[in-house]
Design a protein around this motif. Structure first.
Motif, PDB file in Angstrom:
ATOM      1  N   VAL A  65     -70.402  33.820   1.865  1.00 28.90           N
ATOM      2  CA  VAL A  65     -70.645  35.257   1.772  1.00 28.90           C
ATOM      3  C   VAL A  65     -71.713  35.634   2.798  1.00 28.90           C
ATOM      4  O   VAL A  65     -72.572  34.825   3.144  1.00 28.90           O
ATOM      5  N   ALA A  66     -71.616  36.875   3.256  1.00 33.41           N
ATOM      6  CA  ALA A  66     -72.638  37.444   4.142  1.00 33.41           C
ATOM      7  C   ALA A  66     -72.874  38.871   3.688  1.00 33.41           C
ATOM      8  O   ALA A  66     -71.962  39.516   3.171  1.00 33.41           O
ATOM      9  N   HIS A  67     -74.081  39.339   3.858  1.00 40.44           N
ATOM     10  CA  HIS A  67     -74.339  40.738   3.531  1.00 40.44           C
ATOM     11  C   HIS A  67     -73.289  41.594   4.226  1.00 40.44           C
ATOM     12  O   HIS A  67     -72.969  41.370   5.405  1.00 40.44           O
ATOM     13  N   ALA A  68     -72.715  42.537   3.504  1.00 37.58           N
ATOM     14  CA  ALA A  68     -71.595  43.345   3.991  1.00 37.58           C
ATOM     15  C   ALA A  68     -71.940  44.063   5.296  1.00 37.58           C
ATOM     16  O   ALA A  68     -73.061  44.516   5.511  1.00 37.58           O
ATOM     17  N   GLY A  69     -70.926  44.130   6.152  1.00 35.26           N
ATOM     18  CA  GLY A  69     -71.038  44.889   7.388  1.00 35.26           C
ATOM     19  C   GLY A  69     -71.739  44.188   8.526  1.00 35.26           C
ATOM     20  O   GLY A  69     -71.946  44.782   9.583  1.00 35.26           O
ATOM     21  N   LEU A  70     -72.089  42.914   8.352  1.00 34.81           N
ATOM     22  CA  LEU A  70     -72.822  42.197   9.398  1.00 34.81           C
ATOM     23  C   LEU A  70     -71.971  41.161  10.116  1.00 34.81           C
ATOM     24  O   LEU A  70     -72.497  40.328  10.844  1.00 34.81           O
ATOM     25  N   GLY A  71     -70.663  41.203   9.893  1.00 34.47           N
ATOM     26  CA  GLY A  71     -69.778  40.287  10.607  1.00 34.47           C
ATOM     27  C   GLY A  71     -69.070  39.283   9.727  1.00 34.47           C
ATOM     28  O   GLY A  71     -68.306  38.457  10.224  1.00 34.47           O
ATOM     29  N   GLY A  72     -69.331  39.298   8.423  1.00 33.97           N
ATOM     30  CA  GLY A  72     -68.635  38.372   7.522  1.00 33.97           C
ATOM     31  C   GLY A  72     -68.785  36.935   7.962  1.00 33.97           C
ATOM     32  O   GLY A  72     -69.894  36.435   8.186  1.00 33.97           O
ATOM     33  N   TYR A  73     -67.676  36.255   8.150  1.00 35.23           N
ATOM     34  CA  TYR A  73     -67.640  34.859   8.576  1.00 35.23           C
ATOM     35  C   TYR A  73     -68.469  34.647   9.848  1.00 35.23           C
ATOM     36  O   TYR A  73     -69.116  33.613  10.013  1.00 35.23           O
ATOM     37  N   HIS A  74     -68.457  35.635  10.740  1.00 36.48           N
ATOM     38  CA  HIS A  74     -69.158  35.517  12.026  1.00 36.48           C
ATOM     39  C   HIS A  74     -70.565  36.116  12.001  1.00 36.48           C
ATOM     40  O   HIS A  74     -71.215  36.219  13.043  1.00 36.48           O
ATOM     41  N   ALA A  75     -71.051  36.493  10.824  1.00 35.31           N
ATOM     42  CA  ALA A  75     -72.395  37.076  10.704  1.00 35.31           C
ATOM     43  C   ALA A  75     -73.457  36.069  11.158  1.00 35.31           C
ATOM     44  O   ALA A  75     -73.262  34.850  11.062  1.00 35.31           O
ATOM     45  N   ALA A  78     -78.758  34.078   9.482  1.00 28.38           N
ATOM     46  CA  ALA A  78     -79.852  34.631   8.675  1.00 28.38           C
ATOM     47  C   ALA A  78     -79.362  35.559   7.564  1.00 28.38           C
ATOM     48  O   ALA A  78     -80.128  35.900   6.672  1.00 28.38           O
ATOM     49  N   PHE A  79     -78.102  35.970   7.600  1.00 26.12           N
ATOM     50  CA  PHE A  79     -77.580  36.929   6.622  1.00 26.12           C
ATOM     51  C   PHE A  79     -76.440  36.372   5.778  1.00 26.12           C
ATOM     52  O   PHE A  79     -75.688  37.135   5.182  1.00 26.12           O
ATOM     53  N   LYS A  80     -76.296  35.048   5.742  1.00 21.10           N
ATOM     54  CA  LYS A  80     -75.175  34.501   4.980  1.00 21.10           C
ATOM     55  C   LYS A  80     -75.522  33.163   4.332  1.00 21.10           C
ATOM     56  O   LYS A  80     -76.512  32.524   4.682  1.00 21.10           O
ATOM     57  N   ALA A  81     -74.680  32.805   3.392  1.00 25.71           N
ATOM     58  CA  ALA A  81     -74.739  31.486   2.749  1.00 25.71           C
ATOM     59  C   ALA A  81     -73.305  30.979   2.731  1.00 25.71           C
ATOM     60  O   ALA A  81     -72.387  31.703   2.339  1.00 25.71           O
ATOM     61  N   SER A  82     -73.102  29.754   3.166  1.00 26.25           N
ATOM     62  CA  SER A  82     -71.741  29.227   3.199  1.00 26.25           C
ATOM     63  C   SER A  82     -71.754  27.722   2.998  1.00 26.25           C
ATOM     64  O   SER A  82     -72.792  27.070   3.083  1.00 26.25           O
ATOM     65  N   SER A  83     -70.572  27.209   2.724  1.00 26.99           N
ATOM     66  CA  SER A  83     -70.412  25.789   2.453  1.00 26.99           C
ATOM     67  C   SER A  83     -69.057  25.331   2.954  1.00 26.99           C
ATOM     68  O   SER A  83     -68.161  26.135   3.204  1.00 26.99           O
ATOM     69  N   ILE A  84     -68.923  24.034   3.045  1.00 27.04           N
ATOM     70  CA  ILE A  84     -67.617  23.423   3.280  1.00 27.04           C
ATOM     71  C   ILE A  84     -67.352  22.503   2.098  1.00 27.04           C
ATOM     72  O   ILE A  84     -68.164  21.622   1.773  1.00 27.04           O
ATOM     73  N   VAL A  85     -66.242  22.745   1.437  1.00 27.96           N
ATOM     74  CA  VAL A  85     -65.803  21.924   0.317  1.00 27.96           C
ATOM     75  C   VAL A  85     -64.757  20.956   0.862  1.00 27.96           C
ATOM     76  O   VAL A  85     -63.877  21.363   1.629  1.00 27.96           O
ATOM     77  N   VAL A  86     -64.862  19.695   0.501  1.00 29.19           N
ATOM     78  CA  VAL A  86     -63.893  18.699   0.963  1.00 29.19           C
ATOM     79  C   VAL A  86     -63.199  18.067  -0.231  1.00 29.19           C
ATOM     80  O   VAL A  86     -63.815  17.810  -1.269  1.00 29.19           O
ATOM     81  N   ASP A  87     -61.914  17.854  -0.079  1.00 28.55           N
ATOM     82  CA  ASP A  87     -61.098  17.171  -1.081  1.00 28.55           C
ATOM     83  C   ASP A  87     -60.316  16.089  -0.355  1.00 28.55           C
ATOM     84  O   ASP A  87     -59.601  16.387   0.609  1.00 28.55           O
TER      85      ASP A  87
END
Length: 178
Positions: A65-75, A78-87
């Motif tokens: 997730v990223a604060h809305a309007g700041l580029g989403g995935y490409h934000a 400093a404005f996002k938190a993300s992870s990679i889940v592996v299976d």
């Protein structure tokens, strides 16, 4: 989440299924992740899920997730938190598998308490999924049954086709999977 369109495409021996949700409130897990990354958790976000299946049997899912309007995935980071889940799924026998999973995050990697909390939460989720996975495995033992395929299942259907094609190339006389 159900209203966001799902896109599925095949790129060589990889199936990519993605969903982008703009201007939504973060679910509890991602609210916690935003807080843990010193970001506001009570604002709308742009959310993403990008799932990549690669032969023979592993999946990597970029989520965040990223604060809305700041580029989403490409934000900016400093404005996002993300992870990679592996299976990683490895056959044990004709009717059983080993299923290994993990999650790597891009925020506060040195925070052991956060790591433990995420591991515990993910363990609960995977434990809840176990019964469904076992039932799905049982259904595969009935090749005469037609599988119900919903729009959200397009990635799994395409992944199964890649697997079937790979098996056929290895064993030209092997029976077709359901």
């Amino acid at each position: 989440m159900d209203e966001a369109p799902v896109s599925t495409k095949v790129e060589g021996n990889q199936v990519v299924t993605s969903r982008f949700m703009d201007d939504v409130y973060a679910p509890p897990f991602w609210q916690n992740a935003l807080r843990a990354n010193d970001l506001a958790d009570d604002v709308k976000v742009d959310r993403w899920q990008i799932c990549r299946f690669d032969l023979p049997s592993h999946i990597m899912i970029e989520v965040g997730v990223a604060h809305a309007g700041l580029g989403g995935y490409h934000a900016p980071q400093a404005f996002k938190a993300s992870s990679i889940v592996v299976d990683f799924i490895t056959p044990e026998s004709d009717t059983s598998i080993w299923y290994f999973w993990g999650m790597a995050r891009n925020f506060k990697p040195q925070d052991q308490k956060l790591t433990d909390s995420i591991r515990e939460g993910q363990g609960v989720i995977f434990s809840e999924d176990l019964e469904v996975l076992e039932k799905q495995q049982q259904n595969l033992l009935h090749p005469d049954r037609k599988l119900l395929k919903l729009d959200i299942d397009a990635g799994g259907v395409k992944a199964r086709r890649l697997i079937d094609r790979a098996i056929k190339q290895e064993h030209p006389l092997a029976p077709k999977a359901p």
